[in-house]
Design an enzyme around this catalytic site. Structure first.
Site, PDB file in Angstrom:
ATOM      1  CE1 TYR A  32      -5.424 -18.938  -5.169  1.00 20.72           C
ATOM      2  CE2 TYR A  32      -5.890 -18.831  -2.828  1.00 20.72           C
ATOM      3  CZ  TYR A  32      -6.011 -18.307  -4.094  1.00 20.72           C
ATOM      4  OH  TYR A  32      -6.740 -17.167  -4.292  1.00 20.72           O
ATOM      5  NE  ARG A  51     -12.642 -23.187  -4.735  1.00 25.12           N
ATOM      6  CZ  ARG A  51     -13.021 -22.070  -4.103  1.00 25.12           C
ATOM      7  NH1 ARG A  51     -14.040 -21.368  -4.557  1.00 25.12           N
ATOM      8  NH2 ARG A  51     -12.392 -21.656  -3.018  1.00 25.12           N
ATOM      9  NE  ARG A  99      11.731 -18.481 -15.605  1.00 26.11           N
ATOM     10  CZ  ARG A  99      11.386 -18.017 -16.801  1.00 26.11           C
ATOM     11  NH1 ARG A  99      12.077 -18.367 -17.872  1.00 26.11           N
ATOM     12  NH2 ARG A  99      10.348 -17.201 -16.935  1.00 26.11           N
ATOM     13  CG  HIS A 101       7.494 -20.334 -20.774  1.00 25.59           C
ATOM     14  ND1 HIS A 101       8.704 -19.921 -20.273  1.00 25.59           N
ATOM     15  CD2 HIS A 101       6.738 -19.224 -20.898  1.00 25.59           C
ATOM     16  CE1 HIS A 101       8.682 -18.610 -20.103  1.00 25.59           C
ATOM     17  NE2 HIS A 101       7.499 -18.158 -20.465  1.00 25.59           N
ATOM     18  CE  LYS A 146      -9.195 -20.143  -3.478  1.00 28.43           C
ATOM     19  NZ  LYS A 146      -9.418 -18.695  -3.515  1.00 28.43           N
ATOM     20  CD  GLU A 178     -14.266 -13.501  -9.373  1.00 28.82           C
ATOM     21  OE1 GLU A 178     -14.818 -14.228  -8.525  1.00 28.82           O
ATOM     22  OE2 GLU A 178     -13.296 -13.880 -10.060  1.00 28.82           O
ATOM     23  CG  LEU A 202     -12.944 -19.069  -7.372  1.00 27.90           C
ATOM     24  CD1 LEU A 202     -12.056 -20.045  -8.134  1.00 27.90           C
ATOM     25  CD2 LEU A 202     -12.290 -18.676  -6.061  1.00 27.90           C
TER      26      LEU A 202
HETATM   27  C1  LIG Z   1     -11.377 -14.022  -7.176  1.00 31.01           C
HETATM   28  C2  LIG Z   1     -12.162 -14.651  -6.092  1.00 31.01           C
HETATM   29  N1  LIG Z   1     -13.492 -14.777  -6.240  1.00 31.01           N
HETATM   30  C3  LIG Z   1     -14.260 -15.316  -5.271  1.00 31.01           C
HETATM   31  C4  LIG Z   1     -13.713 -15.747  -4.071  1.00 31.01           C
HETATM   32  C5  LIG Z   1     -14.590 -16.333  -3.012  1.00 31.01           C
HETATM   33  O1  LIG Z   1     -14.433 -17.722  -2.943  1.00 31.01           O
HETATM   34  P1  LIG Z   1     -14.675 -18.527  -1.601  1.00 31.01           P
HETATM   35  O2  LIG Z   1     -16.070 -18.202  -1.164  1.00 31.01           O
HETATM   36  O3  LIG Z   1     -14.534 -19.944  -2.008  1.00 31.01           O
HETATM   37  O4  LIG Z   1     -13.653 -18.075  -0.626  1.00 31.01           O
HETATM   38  C6  LIG Z   1     -12.333 -15.645  -3.878  1.00 31.01           C
HETATM   39  C7  LIG Z   1     -11.718 -16.117  -2.625  1.00 31.01           C
HETATM   40  O5  LIG Z   1     -10.572 -15.951  -2.349  1.00 31.01           O
HETATM   41  C8  LIG Z   1     -11.534 -15.089  -4.921  1.00 31.01           C
HETATM   42  O6  LIG Z   1     -10.199 -14.983  -4.779  1.00 31.01           O
END
Ligand SMILES: Cc1ncc(COP(=O)(O)O)c(C=O)c1O
Length: 291
Positions: A32, A51, A99, A101, A146, A178, A202
Protein backbone atom coordinates in the site's frame (compact mmCIF):
# COMPACT_ATOMS: atom_id res chain seq x y z
CA UNK A 1 -21.48 10.96 -1.85
CA UNK A 2 -18.04 9.38 -1.51
CA UNK A 3 -16.16 7.73 -4.35
CA UNK A 4 -13.40 5.11 -4.34
CA UNK A 5 -11.29 3.42 -6.98
CA UNK A 6 -11.78 -0.30 -7.53
CA UNK A 7 -9.64 -1.92 -10.22
CA UNK A 8 -9.20 1.18 -12.31
CA UNK A 9 -12.75 2.50 -12.02
CA UNK A 10 -14.10 5.30 -9.90
CA UNK A 11 -17.30 4.12 -8.26
CA UNK A 12 -19.49 4.97 -5.28
CA UNK A 13 -18.03 3.68 -2.04
CA UNK A 14 -21.08 1.62 -1.10
CA UNK A 15 -20.91 -0.16 -4.46
CA UNK A 16 -17.33 -1.32 -3.92
CA UNK A 17 -17.31 -4.99 -2.89
CA UNK A 18 -14.27 -7.12 -2.06
CA UNK A 19 -14.51 -10.92 -2.09
CA UNK A 20 -13.97 -12.70 1.25
CA UNK A 21 -11.18 -14.71 -0.36
CA UNK A 22 -9.23 -11.72 -1.50
CA UNK A 23 -5.64 -12.45 -0.46
CA UNK A 24 -5.32 -9.01 1.05
CA UNK A 25 -8.11 -9.86 3.48
CA UNK A 26 -6.93 -13.44 4.13
CA UNK A 27 -3.17 -12.95 4.33
CA UNK A 28 -2.33 -9.26 4.07
CA UNK A 29 -0.84 -10.37 0.74
CA UNK A 30 -0.34 -6.97 -0.83
CA UNK A 31 1.23 -3.55 -0.49
CA UNK A 32 0.00 0.00 0.00
CA UNK A 33 0.82 3.68 -0.07
CA UNK A 34 -0.42 6.81 1.67
CA UNK A 35 0.01 10.07 -0.20
CA UNK A 36 -0.57 13.52 1.30
CA UNK A 37 -2.91 16.01 -0.34
CA UNK A 38 -2.44 19.74 0.22
CA UNK A 39 -4.64 22.29 -1.53
CA UNK A 40 -6.19 19.49 -3.56
CA UNK A 41 -2.78 18.43 -4.96
CA UNK A 42 -0.76 15.32 -4.19
CA UNK A 43 2.66 15.88 -2.62
CA UNK A 44 5.60 13.73 -3.84
CA UNK A 45 3.18 11.45 -5.70
CA UNK A 46 5.83 10.26 -8.17
CA UNK A 47 8.04 9.01 -5.34
CA UNK A 48 5.10 7.29 -3.63
CA UNK A 49 3.89 5.61 -6.82
CA UNK A 50 7.42 4.44 -7.65
CA UNK A 51 7.75 2.94 -4.17
CA UNK A 52 4.32 1.31 -4.61
CA UNK A 53 5.48 -0.39 -7.81
CA UNK A 54 8.76 -1.41 -6.18
CA UNK A 55 7.09 -2.85 -3.06
CA UNK A 56 4.66 -4.78 -5.26
CA UNK A 57 7.55 -6.05 -7.42
CA UNK A 58 9.39 -7.20 -4.29
CA UNK A 59 6.58 -9.63 -3.50
CA UNK A 60 6.00 -10.67 -7.11
CA UNK A 61 2.93 -8.55 -7.83
CA UNK A 62 2.98 -6.66 -11.08
CA UNK A 63 0.88 -3.50 -11.02
CA UNK A 64 -1.37 -3.50 -14.11
CA UNK A 65 -1.35 0.32 -14.41
CA UNK A 66 1.40 2.71 -15.40
CA UNK A 67 2.52 5.40 -12.96
CA UNK A 68 0.82 7.96 -15.20
CA UNK A 69 -2.47 6.04 -15.21
CA UNK A 70 -2.44 5.68 -11.43
CA UNK A 71 -1.57 9.31 -10.92
CA UNK A 72 -4.37 10.46 -13.20
CA UNK A 73 -6.91 8.15 -11.52
CA UNK A 74 -5.93 9.42 -8.07
CA UNK A 75 -6.16 13.04 -9.24
CA UNK A 76 -9.69 12.40 -10.51
CA UNK A 77 -10.64 10.75 -7.22
CA UNK A 78 -9.35 13.70 -5.18
CA UNK A 79 -11.32 16.06 -7.37
CA UNK A 80 -14.51 13.99 -7.21
CA UNK A 81 -14.33 13.73 -3.41
CA UNK A 82 -13.36 17.39 -3.15
CA UNK A 83 -10.36 16.75 -0.90
CA UNK A 84 -8.35 19.88 -0.17
CA UNK A 85 -6.35 18.69 2.84
CA UNK A 86 -6.09 14.97 3.35
CA UNK A 87 -4.63 11.70 2.18
CA UNK A 88 -5.07 9.16 -0.57
CA UNK A 89 -4.74 5.50 0.41
CA UNK A 90 -3.83 3.04 -2.34
CA UNK A 91 -3.45 -0.73 -2.05
CA UNK A 92 -2.97 -3.71 -4.31
CA UNK A 93 -3.36 -7.37 -3.41
CA UNK A 94 -2.57 -10.63 -5.17
CA UNK A 95 -6.29 -10.96 -5.91
CA UNK A 96 -8.95 -13.55 -5.20
CA UNK A 97 -8.27 -17.28 -5.01
CA UNK A 98 -9.22 -20.28 -2.82
CA UNK A 99 -7.25 -19.93 0.41
CA UNK A 100 -3.80 -21.43 0.03
CA UNK A 101 -0.44 -20.06 1.17
CA UNK A 102 1.14 -20.70 -2.22
CA UNK A 103 0.55 -18.02 -4.85
CA UNK A 104 -2.40 -18.52 -7.22
CA UNK A 105 -1.61 -18.87 -10.91
CA UNK A 106 0.10 -15.86 -12.44
CA UNK A 107 -2.93 -14.70 -14.46
CA UNK A 108 -5.04 -14.16 -11.32
CA UNK A 109 -6.16 -10.50 -11.51
CA UNK A 110 -4.88 -8.29 -8.73
CA UNK A 111 -7.29 -6.20 -6.64
CA UNK A 112 -6.47 -2.52 -6.44
CA UNK A 113 -8.39 -0.04 -4.32
CA UNK A 114 -7.95 3.60 -3.41
CA UNK A 115 -9.87 5.99 -1.24
CA UNK A 116 -9.42 9.48 0.11
CA UNK A 117 -9.71 10.95 3.59
CA UNK A 118 -9.85 14.45 4.92
CA UNK A 119 -6.92 14.79 7.34
CA UNK A 120 -5.75 17.94 9.10
CA UNK A 121 -2.07 18.72 9.53
CA UNK A 122 -1.09 17.89 13.15
CA UNK A 123 0.13 21.46 13.67
CA UNK A 124 -0.46 21.51 17.43
CA UNK A 125 1.75 18.47 17.98
CA UNK A 126 4.27 19.75 15.46
CA UNK A 127 4.65 22.90 17.48
CA UNK A 128 4.67 21.38 20.98
CA UNK A 129 6.45 18.12 20.15
CA UNK A 130 5.19 14.66 21.15
CA UNK A 131 6.04 11.88 23.58
CA UNK A 132 7.31 8.46 22.55
CA UNK A 133 8.05 5.09 24.12
CA UNK A 134 10.81 2.62 23.30
CA UNK A 135 9.84 -0.88 22.29
CA UNK A 136 11.59 -3.95 20.86
CA UNK A 137 11.22 -4.21 17.07
CA UNK A 138 9.50 -7.57 16.59
CA UNK A 139 8.77 -7.19 12.86
CA UNK A 140 9.99 -9.33 9.96
CA UNK A 141 13.23 -8.71 8.09
CA UNK A 142 11.77 -6.97 5.01
CA UNK A 143 10.56 -3.74 6.58
CA UNK A 144 11.63 -1.99 3.36
CA UNK A 145 8.49 -3.42 1.69
CA UNK A 146 5.36 -1.38 2.43
CA UNK A 147 3.42 -4.54 3.14
CA UNK A 148 -0.20 -4.73 4.29
CA UNK A 149 1.06 -6.99 7.10
CA UNK A 150 1.42 -4.42 9.86
CA UNK A 151 0.84 -6.45 13.04
CA UNK A 152 4.25 -5.64 14.52
CA UNK A 153 3.70 -1.95 13.80
CA UNK A 154 0.16 -2.04 15.21
CA UNK A 155 1.23 -3.71 18.46
CA UNK A 156 3.99 -1.12 18.88
CA UNK A 157 1.66 1.82 18.21
CA UNK A 158 -0.99 0.46 20.58
CA UNK A 159 1.63 0.23 23.34
CA UNK A 160 2.46 3.88 22.73
CA UNK A 161 -1.19 4.93 22.79
CA UNK A 162 -1.79 3.02 26.02
CA UNK A 163 1.16 4.88 27.55
CA UNK A 164 -0.38 8.20 26.45
CA UNK A 165 2.28 8.65 23.76
CA UNK A 166 2.20 9.55 20.08
CA UNK A 167 4.76 7.10 18.72
CA UNK A 168 6.70 3.95 19.55
CA UNK A 169 10.40 4.04 18.70
CA UNK A 170 11.48 0.51 17.84
CA UNK A 171 14.89 -1.04 18.44
CA UNK A 172 16.56 -4.34 17.56
CA UNK A 173 18.75 -5.03 20.56
CA UNK A 174 20.69 -1.83 21.13
CA UNK A 175 20.07 -0.43 17.63
CA UNK A 176 17.22 2.01 17.01
CA UNK A 177 15.43 1.20 13.74
CA UNK A 178 12.33 3.37 13.18
CA UNK A 179 8.96 4.37 14.56
CA UNK A 180 5.83 2.22 14.26
CA UNK A 181 4.73 4.42 11.34
CA UNK A 182 7.60 6.86 10.93
CA UNK A 183 11.35 7.23 10.48
CA UNK A 184 13.40 8.43 13.43
CA UNK A 185 16.29 10.92 13.50
CA UNK A 186 18.59 12.19 16.22
CA UNK A 187 20.57 15.40 16.22
CA UNK A 188 23.98 15.46 17.93
CA UNK A 189 26.37 18.41 17.79
CA UNK A 190 24.68 19.77 14.67
CA UNK A 191 24.69 16.48 12.73
CA UNK A 192 21.55 14.48 12.01
CA UNK A 193 21.68 10.68 12.11
CA UNK A 194 19.13 8.20 10.80
CA UNK A 195 19.15 4.44 10.24
CA UNK A 196 20.40 3.46 6.76
CA UNK A 197 17.71 2.56 4.22
CA UNK A 198 18.23 -1.20 4.37
CA UNK A 199 15.84 -4.10 4.99
CA UNK A 200 15.21 -3.04 8.60
CA UNK A 201 13.31 0.17 7.87
CA UNK A 202 10.87 1.60 5.38
CA UNK A 203 12.67 4.18 3.26
CA UNK A 204 10.19 6.97 3.96
CA UNK A 205 9.40 9.49 1.25
CA UNK A 206 9.41 12.22 3.91
CA UNK A 207 12.81 10.91 5.04
CA UNK A 208 14.09 11.12 1.46
CA UNK A 209 12.74 14.66 1.11
CA UNK A 210 14.54 15.60 4.35
CA UNK A 211 17.78 14.18 2.97
CA UNK A 212 17.38 16.34 -0.15
CA UNK A 213 16.61 19.40 1.97
CA UNK A 214 19.67 18.81 4.16
CA UNK A 215 21.90 18.39 1.14
CA UNK A 216 20.57 21.60 -0.49
CA UNK A 217 20.97 23.60 2.72
CA UNK A 218 24.34 22.16 3.78
CA UNK A 219 22.92 20.53 6.91
CA UNK A 220 24.95 17.45 7.87
CA UNK A 221 22.85 14.28 7.70
CA UNK A 222 24.44 10.87 8.02
CA UNK A 223 22.76 7.57 7.30
CA UNK A 224 24.15 5.54 10.15
CA UNK A 225 22.36 3.54 12.78
CA UNK A 226 22.46 4.78 16.35
CA UNK A 227 22.02 3.09 19.71
CA UNK A 228 19.42 3.53 22.44
CA UNK A 229 22.19 5.20 24.45
CA UNK A 230 22.78 7.75 21.67
CA UNK A 231 19.04 8.30 21.34
CA UNK A 232 18.70 9.02 25.04
CA UNK A 233 21.62 11.47 24.94
CA UNK A 234 20.68 13.20 21.70
CA UNK A 235 20.36 16.99 21.52
CA UNK A 236 17.11 16.56 19.57
CA UNK A 237 14.98 13.65 18.37
CA UNK A 238 12.46 13.82 15.57
CA UNK A 239 10.31 11.58 13.44
CA UNK A 240 9.05 11.93 9.90
CA UNK A 241 6.09 10.56 7.97
CA UNK A 242 3.60 11.50 5.29
CA UNK A 243 0.87 12.44 7.75
CA UNK A 244 2.97 13.62 10.72
CA UNK A 245 5.48 15.49 8.49
CA UNK A 246 8.43 16.54 10.69
CA UNK A 247 7.49 15.88 14.30
CA UNK A 248 9.77 16.73 17.23
CA UNK A 249 9.94 14.06 19.97
CA UNK A 250 10.36 15.75 23.33
CA UNK A 251 10.00 12.84 25.75
CA UNK A 252 11.06 9.20 25.53
CA UNK A 253 9.88 6.80 28.24
CA UNK A 254 9.46 9.79 30.54
CA UNK A 255 12.94 11.23 29.86
CA UNK A 256 12.89 14.74 28.45
CA UNK A 257 14.68 15.52 25.20
CA UNK A 258 16.07 19.07 24.87
CA UNK A 259 14.38 20.01 28.16
CA UNK A 260 11.00 18.88 26.83
CA UNK A 261 10.69 21.40 23.98
CA UNK A 262 11.33 21.14 20.23
CA UNK A 263 14.90 22.14 19.33
CA UNK A 264 16.16 24.64 16.77
CA UNK A 265 17.11 21.99 14.18
CA UNK A 266 13.64 20.44 14.32
CA UNK A 267 12.02 23.85 13.81
CA UNK A 268 14.34 24.68 10.94
CA UNK A 269 13.59 21.35 9.22
CA UNK A 270 9.86 21.94 9.65
CA UNK A 271 10.17 25.34 7.97
CA UNK A 272 12.24 23.98 5.09
CA UNK A 273 9.85 21.07 4.65
CA UNK A 274 6.87 23.42 4.53
CA UNK A 275 8.63 25.44 1.88
CA UNK A 276 8.93 22.22 -0.19
CA UNK A 277 5.22 21.53 0.22
CA UNK A 278 4.42 25.06 -0.89
CA UNK A 279 6.59 24.72 -4.01
CA UNK A 280 4.62 21.63 -5.10
CA UNK A 281 1.14 22.34 -3.73
CA UNK A 282 0.82 26.07 -3.07
CA UNK A 283 0.55 28.07 0.12
CA UNK A 284 -0.33 26.28 3.34
CA UNK A 285 -3.15 27.73 5.37
CA UNK A 286 -2.05 26.68 8.86
CA UNK A 287 1.56 26.39 9.89
CA UNK A 288 2.81 25.51 13.39
CA UNK A 289 4.06 29.08 13.80
CA UNK A 290 0.51 30.41 13.51
CA UNK A 291 -1.17 28.54 16.33
C1 LIG B 1 7.12 1.77 9.36
C2 LIG B 1 7.14 3.08 8.69
N1 LIG B 1 8.31 3.74 8.58
C3 LIG B 1 8.38 4.95 8.00
C4 LIG B 1 7.24 5.59 7.50
C5 LIG B 1 7.35 6.94 6.87
O1 LIG B 1 7.23 6.85 5.48
P1 LIG B 1 6.66 8.05 4.61
O2 LIG B 1 7.52 9.24 4.93
O3 LIG B 1 6.83 7.59 3.22
O4 LIG B 1 5.25 8.25 5.01
C6 LIG B 1 6.01 4.94 7.59
C7 LIG B 1 4.79 5.57 7.05
O5 LIG B 1 3.70 5.12 7.20
C8 LIG B 1 5.96 3.64 8.19
O6 LIG B 1 4.79 2.98 8.28
Amino acid sequence: MEFVILNGEIIERNEAKIDVEDRGYQFGDGVYEVIRVYNGKMFTSKEHLERFEKSAGNIGISVPYSLGEMSSLLEQLILKNDIQLGTVYLQITRGISPRNHAFPHAETPTTMVAYTRQVERPVGNMKSGVKAILTEDIRWLRCDIKSLNLLGNLLAKQKAVEAGCFEAIQHRGETVTEGSSSNVFIVKDGTIFTHPADNLILNGITRKKLQEICSTHSIRLEERSFSIEELMHADEVLMSSTTAEIMPIIDIDGNKVNGGVPGEMSKKLQELFEAEIEIQCGQLVTTPGEI
